[in-house]
Design an enzyme around this catalytic site. Structure first.
Site, PDB file in Angstrom:
ATOM      1  N   HIS A  52      10.853  41.967  31.100  1.00 39.25           N
ATOM      2  CA  HIS A  52      10.555  43.103  30.224  1.00 39.25           C
ATOM      3  C   HIS A  52      11.429  43.021  28.975  1.00 39.25           C
ATOM      4  O   HIS A  52      12.373  42.210  28.914  1.00 39.25           O
ATOM      5  CB  HIS A  52      10.779  44.436  30.950  1.00 39.25           C
ATOM      6  CG  HIS A  52      12.152  44.612  31.522  1.00 39.25           C
ATOM      7  ND1 HIS A  52      13.264  44.851  30.770  1.00 39.25           N
ATOM      8  CD2 HIS A  52      12.597  44.542  32.798  1.00 39.25           C
ATOM      9  CE1 HIS A  52      14.311  44.953  31.541  1.00 39.25           C
ATOM     10  NE2 HIS A  52      13.940  44.753  32.785  1.00 39.25           N
TER      11      HIS A  52
HETATM   12  P1  TYD Z   1      14.303  47.177  36.360  1.00 44.38           P
HETATM   13  O1  TYD Z   1      15.069  47.515  35.124  1.00 44.38           O
HETATM   14  O2  TYD Z   1      12.840  46.904  36.220  1.00 44.38           O
HETATM   15  O3  TYD Z   1      14.987  45.963  37.118  1.00 44.38           O
HETATM   16  P2  TYD Z   1      15.137  44.400  36.725  1.00 44.38           P
HETATM   17  O4  TYD Z   1      15.058  44.275  35.246  1.00 44.38           O
HETATM   18  O5  TYD Z   1      16.456  44.032  37.266  1.00 44.38           O
HETATM   19  O6  TYD Z   1      14.076  43.634  37.424  1.00 44.38           O
HETATM   20  O7  TYD Z   1      14.537  48.345  37.402  1.00 44.38           O
HETATM   21  C1  TYD Z   1      14.104  48.232  38.737  1.00 44.38           C
HETATM   22  C2  TYD Z   1      13.917  49.622  39.293  1.00 44.38           C
HETATM   23  O8  TYD Z   1      15.147  50.329  39.315  1.00 44.38           O
HETATM   24  C3  TYD Z   1      12.932  50.451  38.478  1.00 44.38           C
HETATM   25  O9  TYD Z   1      11.992  51.017  39.354  1.00 44.38           O
HETATM   26  C4  TYD Z   1      13.747  51.541  37.873  1.00 44.38           C
HETATM   27  C5  TYD Z   1      15.036  51.566  38.640  1.00 44.38           C
HETATM   28  N1  TYD Z   1      16.204  51.754  37.769  1.00 44.38           N
HETATM   29  C6  TYD Z   1      16.764  53.010  37.665  1.00 44.38           C
HETATM   30  O10 TYD Z   1      16.313  53.987  38.283  1.00 44.38           O
HETATM   31  N2  TYD Z   1      17.854  53.174  36.852  1.00 44.38           N
HETATM   32  C7  TYD Z   1      18.377  52.145  36.147  1.00 44.38           C
HETATM   33  O11 TYD Z   1      19.391  52.327  35.416  1.00 44.38           O
HETATM   34  C8  TYD Z   1      17.761  50.848  36.253  1.00 44.38           C
HETATM   35  C9  TYD Z   1      18.304  49.662  35.492  1.00 44.38           C
HETATM   36  C10 TYD Z   1      16.678  50.703  37.077  1.00 44.38           C
END
Ligand code: TYD
Length: 144
Positions: free
Chosen positions: A58
């Site tokens: 992303h």
């Molecule tokens: P995401 O940022 O998509 O993870 P990555 O980039 O590591 O693959 O986040 C994964 C999940 O965690 C998403 O459903 C939202 C949640 N999340 C939070 O609730 N708070 C946060 O600060 C972060 C980074 C993620």
């Protein structure tokens, strides 16, 4: 509201952090606006990533992040829509500053890797661009 500045992958630097080496172990410090390139509002960390799994996939519109492999190693692929680069993080005293508007993917996690992320803003799902096609559109539509 002012538009975010445009950045490319050359604006995403690996920053050396302090390393206080002692016979009884090492210590690294990260301080807002000194070694960290922004004021940190949020910290999170990735761990227990199974072999072969990927994270990220992303971009963020406004968020800046500072990514550190505090244990083990992993690769961070950064992409500005024109260029793509893979940066291996494998030292706890080096951090990658990811600017806004950069697509990122994290993969090749070693066993026991811990990815510490300092973030400039609180969590906001509206700040995410989660589809690569949409990201490419965003880089083109946004005159900034
Ligand atoms: P995401 O940022 O998509 O993870 P990555 O980039 O590591 O693959 O986040 C994964 C999940 O965690 C998403 O459903 C939202 C949640 N999340 C939070 O609730 N708070 C946060 O600060 C972060 C980074 C993620």
């Amino acid at each position: 509201m002012s538009k975010p500045a445009r950045y490319n992958i050359d604006d995403c630097c690996v920053i050396d952090l302090s390393k206080h080496t002692r016979a009884n172990g090492n210590l690294t410090v990260v301080e807002n606006n000194l070694s960290a390139p922004f004021d940190t509002k949020r910290i999170y960390y990735l761990y227990d990533v199974p072999a072969g799994e990927e994270r990220g996939g992303h971009a963020h519109k406004l968020l800046q992040q500072f990514v550190i492999a505090v244990s083990g190693s992993f690769d961070v692929i950064i992409d500005d829509g024109n260029q793509r680069r893979t940066i291996t993080l494998n030292r706890p005293f080096k951090g990658l500053h990811i600017r806004p508007g950069i697509w990122r993917e994290l993969n090749n996690f070693s066993s026991g890797a811990v990815c510490l992320v300092l973030a400039s803003e609180h969590y906001d799902e509206d700040d995410y661009i989660r589809e690569y096609d949409r990201f490419i559109e965003y880089t083109k539509e946004d005159v900034r």
